[in-house]
Design a protein around this motif. Structure first.
Motif, PDB file in Angstrom:
ATOM      1  N   ALA A 114       6.169  13.647  -6.200  1.00  0.00           N
ATOM      2  CA  ALA A 114       7.058  12.505  -6.410  1.00  0.00           C
ATOM      3  C   ALA A 114       6.279  11.312  -6.969  1.00  0.00           C
ATOM      4  CB  ALA A 114       7.749  12.120  -5.104  1.00  0.00           C
ATOM      5  N   ALA A 115       5.071  11.101  -6.462  1.00  0.00           N
ATOM      6  CA  ALA A 115       4.240  10.001  -6.953  1.00  0.00           C
ATOM      7  C   ALA A 115       3.931  10.169  -8.438  1.00  0.00           C
ATOM      8  CB  ALA A 115       2.946   9.920  -6.149  1.00  0.00           C
ATOM      9  N   ALA A 116       3.622  11.396  -8.849  1.00  0.00           N
ATOM     10  CA  ALA A 116       3.334  11.652 -10.260  1.00  0.00           C
ATOM     11  C   ALA A 116       4.548  11.297 -11.116  1.00  0.00           C
ATOM     12  CB  ALA A 116       2.942  13.112 -10.457  1.00  0.00           C
ATOM     13  N   MET A 117       5.726  11.657 -10.648  1.00  0.00           N
ATOM     14  CA  MET A 117       6.945  11.321 -11.382  1.00  0.00           C
ATOM     15  C   MET A 117       7.120   9.810 -11.490  1.00  0.00           C
ATOM     16  SD  MET A 117      10.914  12.233 -10.465  1.00  0.00           S
ATOM     17  CE  MET A 117      10.880  11.236  -8.969  1.00  0.00           C
ATOM     18  N   PHE A 118       6.927   9.096 -10.375  1.00  0.00           N
ATOM     19  CA  PHE A 118       7.156   7.657 -10.383  1.00  0.00           C
ATOM     20  C   PHE A 118       6.037   6.887 -11.101  1.00  0.00           C
ATOM     21  CE2 PHE A 118      10.032   8.552  -6.691  1.00  0.00           C
ATOM     22  CZ  PHE A 118      11.187   8.133  -7.321  1.00  0.00           C
ATOM     23  N   PHE A 119       4.848   7.459 -11.213  1.00  0.00           N
ATOM     24  CA  PHE A 119       3.813   6.849 -12.036  1.00  0.00           C
ATOM     25  C   PHE A 119       4.340   6.654 -13.461  1.00  0.00           C
ATOM     26  CE2 PHE A 119      -0.884   6.795 -10.802  1.00  0.00           C
ATOM     27  CZ  PHE A 119      -0.631   6.502  -9.472  1.00  0.00           C
ATOM     28  N   VAL A 120       5.169   7.598 -13.904  1.00  0.00           N
ATOM     29  CA  VAL A 120       5.715   7.559 -15.263  1.00  0.00           C
ATOM     30  C   VAL A 120       7.045   6.800 -15.307  1.00  0.00           C
ATOM     31  CG1 VAL A 120       6.582   8.957 -17.173  1.00  0.00           C
ATOM     32  CG2 VAL A 120       4.557   9.695 -15.894  1.00  0.00           C
ATOM     33  N   LYS A 121       7.944   7.100 -14.371  1.00  0.00           N
ATOM     34  CA  LYS A 121       9.286   6.511 -14.414  1.00  0.00           C
ATOM     35  C   LYS A 121       9.330   5.076 -13.921  1.00  0.00           C
ATOM     36  CE  LYS A 121      13.004   8.633 -13.572  1.00  0.00           C
ATOM     37  NZ  LYS A 121      14.140   9.337 -12.925  1.00  0.00           N
ATOM     38  N   ASP A 122       8.537   4.778 -12.897  1.00  0.00           N
ATOM     39  CA  ASP A 122       8.624   3.453 -12.271  1.00  0.00           C
ATOM     40  C   ASP A 122       7.267   3.041 -11.703  1.00  0.00           C
ATOM     41  OD1 ASP A 122       9.585   1.092 -11.245  1.00  0.00           O
ATOM     42  OD2 ASP A 122      10.528   2.021  -9.482  1.00  0.00           O
ATOM     43  N   PRO A 123       6.265   2.845 -12.552  1.00  0.00           N
ATOM     44  CA  PRO A 123       4.919   2.514 -12.057  1.00  0.00           C
ATOM     45  C   PRO A 123       4.852   1.181 -11.320  1.00  0.00           C
ATOM     46  CG  PRO A 123       5.041   2.237 -14.445  1.00  0.00           C
ATOM     47  CD  PRO A 123       6.307   2.918 -14.039  1.00  0.00           C
TER      48      PRO A 123
ATOM     49  N   LEU B 114      -4.152  11.984 -10.329  1.00  0.00           N
ATOM     50  CA  LEU B 114      -3.243  10.859 -10.567  1.00  0.00           C
ATOM     51  C   LEU B 114      -3.867   9.772 -11.434  1.00  0.00           C
ATOM     52  CD1 LEU B 114      -1.469  10.380  -7.117  1.00  0.00           C
ATOM     53  CD2 LEU B 114      -0.447  11.202  -9.241  1.00  0.00           C
ATOM     54  N   THR B 115      -5.173   9.570 -11.315  1.00  0.00           N
ATOM     55  CA  THR B 115      -5.779   8.510 -12.110  1.00  0.00           C
ATOM     56  C   THR B 115      -5.931   8.895 -13.579  1.00  0.00           C
ATOM     57  OG1 THR B 115      -7.963   9.226 -11.307  1.00  0.00           O
ATOM     58  CG2 THR B 115      -6.957   7.318 -10.227  1.00  0.00           C
ATOM     59  N   ASP B 116      -6.004  10.184 -13.880  1.00  0.00           N
ATOM     60  CA  ASP B 116      -5.947  10.586 -15.289  1.00  0.00           C
ATOM     61  C   ASP B 116      -4.543  10.331 -15.843  1.00  0.00           C
ATOM     62  OD1 ASP B 116      -8.574  11.334 -15.152  1.00  0.00           O
ATOM     63  OD2 ASP B 116      -8.265  13.320 -16.010  1.00  0.00           O
ATOM     64  N   LEU B 117      -3.535  10.599 -15.047  1.00  0.00           N
ATOM     65  CA  LEU B 117      -2.177  10.258 -15.449  1.00  0.00           C
ATOM     66  C   LEU B 117      -2.051   8.743 -15.593  1.00  0.00           C
ATOM     67  CD1 LEU B 117       0.786  10.971 -15.979  1.00  0.00           C
ATOM     68  CD2 LEU B 117       1.151  10.970 -13.504  1.00  0.00           C
ATOM     69  N   GLY B 118      -2.661   8.030 -14.656  1.00  0.00           N
ATOM     70  CA  GLY B 118      -2.647   6.573 -14.726  1.00  0.00           C
ATOM     71  C   GLY B 118      -3.307   6.056 -15.993  1.00  0.00           C
TER      72      GLY B 118
ATOM     73  N   ILE C 180       0.852  -1.190   0.000  1.00  0.00           N
ATOM     74  CA  ILE C 180       0.000   0.000   0.000  1.00  0.00           C
ATOM     75  C   ILE C 180       0.891   1.245   0.000  1.00  0.00           C
ATOM     76  CG2 ILE C 180      -0.208   0.055   2.517  1.00  0.00           C
ATOM     77  CD1 ILE C 180      -3.062   1.124   2.152  1.00  0.00           C
ATOM     78  N   THR C 181       0.489   2.229  -0.779  1.00  0.00           N
ATOM     79  CA  THR C 181       1.210   3.500  -0.829  1.00  0.00           C
ATOM     80  C   THR C 181       0.238   4.641  -0.584  1.00  0.00           C
ATOM     81  OG1 THR C 181       2.807   2.640  -2.435  1.00  0.00           O
ATOM     82  CG2 THR C 181       2.632   5.040  -2.228  1.00  0.00           C
ATOM     83  N   SER C 182       0.539   5.461   0.392  1.00  0.00           N
ATOM     84  CA  SER C 182      -0.242   6.667   0.654  1.00  0.00           C
ATOM     85  C   SER C 182       0.387   7.833  -0.101  1.00  0.00           C
ATOM     86  CB  SER C 182      -0.259   6.971   2.149  1.00  0.00           C
ATOM     87  OG  SER C 182      -0.807   8.257   2.397  1.00  0.00           O
ATOM     88  N   VAL C 183      -0.459   8.644  -0.740  1.00  0.00           N
ATOM     89  CA  VAL C 183       0.017   9.818  -1.462  1.00  0.00           C
ATOM     90  C   VAL C 183      -0.591  11.059  -0.825  1.00  0.00           C
ATOM     91  CG1 VAL C 183       0.049  11.027  -3.668  1.00  0.00           C
ATOM     92  CG2 VAL C 183       0.293   8.534  -3.612  1.00  0.00           C
TER      93      VAL C 183
END
Length: 358
Positions: A222-231, A247-251, A183-186
């Motif tokens: 940071a989460a937005a960055m890692f969604f792209v770099k290391d999902p 974040l879910t639109d990015l997702g 689990i990850t909290s953002v």
């Protein structure tokens, strides 16, 4: 015989087109499974209704919807109607009125779906975002002072209650435990010194009861960055109303686009109906052209089936979507295809029939 009574708000733009295909797929399930029966009741609410009546939905709309098992929503929005009216007077009104405090948005790269990230596979993009859906930044609290004067001031107040924060975080922990996932909290506790510090505090408190679950916390940037770099580092993500929305639109972008973006608004206690919707919006620029991708609407219908306890049918619906994606013969324009909305829906239904016989 299991009977499911579904209220349909097809809404505006492509909403009417994509929900029609989702309903066709559900009717195929009804045909194949003699233990399941659906009934659909249609409500004409949305921006077109607003232009005729001055209301997005009837004053007693919640009362009319209350006894249904679920609400199936297409999309709401039109250029002539301010978005805050269509959003707050229908979508948020239903979410808050029916205490649909859990918003579930899968960010999962299906087989055959296009991915803009080089070198990423299905194993790298497979998460579920648990978004708080009843308060937070969308609570609607605030004020507009000295309107249209030089000293004009607006106040938009985020509301984070202990009850609301703890129950969404606990829901996410339970999901992570059940699925044997991390689990990850953002949040944004370094800048939002009340709301997000409080969020972080509750996440840590509840986490003490779930020592078997791997726990992580990220700032939203940071989460937005890692969604792209290391999902791949994300499995179950829990976050606030606003951050979850963004974040879910990015997702969706990294998992094939908005044509595959499904969402569920859940009242876990089932005191009220839950609502299921594609999150792509009404897309007025392509409405009426029969080119909208119905996959997100069908995926959200699969979420509905899972919520009903029909997990096997939910899985088969996703498998049917994946078969259409991998075959690449009947795809909509957003996937470089030429098929119409109806043709894509019919092909998914065709594949579902085949999967059923296997």
């Amino acid at each position: 015989m299991k009977e499911y009574n579904i209220a349909v708000i097809a809404g505006d733009g492509i909403g009417t087109e994509v929900t029609a295909e989702g309903i066709k797929v559900l009717k195929i399930i009804e045909e194949l499974d003699k233990d399941i029966q659906f009934s659909f009741t249609y409500f004409p609410w949305g921006c077109e209704y607003y232009k005729k009546t001055g209301k997005i939905m009837d004053d007693d709309g919640l009362e009319k919807l209350r006894n249904y098992d679920a609400v199936y929503l297409g999309a709401v929005g039109a250029p002539e109607v301010p978005d805050y009216i269509s959003l707050r007077d229908l979508l948020i009104k239903i979410r808050q009125g029916f205490d649909q405090y859990v918003n579930l948005r899968p960010v999962k790269l299906l087989r055959g779906a296009p991915c803009p990230l080089i070198g990423k596979s299905q194993a790298d993009i497979d998460m579920i975002v648990v978004r708080e859906n009843s308060e937070g930044e969308y609570a609607g609290a605030g004020d507009w002072l000295y309107k249209d004067k030089p000293e004009e001031v607006v106040l938009q107040t985020s509301v984070f209650s202990r009850k609301g924060t703890e129950r969404i975080i606990r829901y996410a922990y339970e999901l992570a435990r059940r699925e044997h996932k991390s689990i990850t909290s953002v949040s944004k506790g370094n800048a939002l010194n009340y709301s997000m510090v409080f969020w972080d505090k509750i996440f840590a408190e509840v986490g003490k009861e779930y020592t078997d679950v791997k726990q992580y916390s990220y700032l939203v940037d940071a989460a937005a960055m890692f969604f792209v770099k290391d999902p791949a580092r994300f499995e179950v993500v829990v976050t606030s109303n606003l951050f979850g929305d963004i974040l879910t639109d990015l997702g969706a972008a990294i998992a094939g686009g908005m044509g595959l973006a499904a969402g569920a608004n859940i009242n876990p206690e089932k005191e009220y109906p839950s609502m299921f919707e594609p999150i792509h919006g009404s897309a007025p620029d392509i409405a009426g052209k029969s080119i909208a991708n119905p996959m997100a609407a069908i995926w959200s219908a699969a979420q509905m089936m899972e919520f009903f306890g029909e997990k096997k049918w939910s899985n088969k619906m996703i498998m049917a979507i994946e078969k259409v994606l991998t075959d690449k013969k009947v795809l909509s324009i957003d996937f470089a295809g030429t098929a119409t909305t109806k043709e894509v829906g019919e092909e998914i239904g065709k594949q579902l029939r085949k999967i059923y016989t296997i």
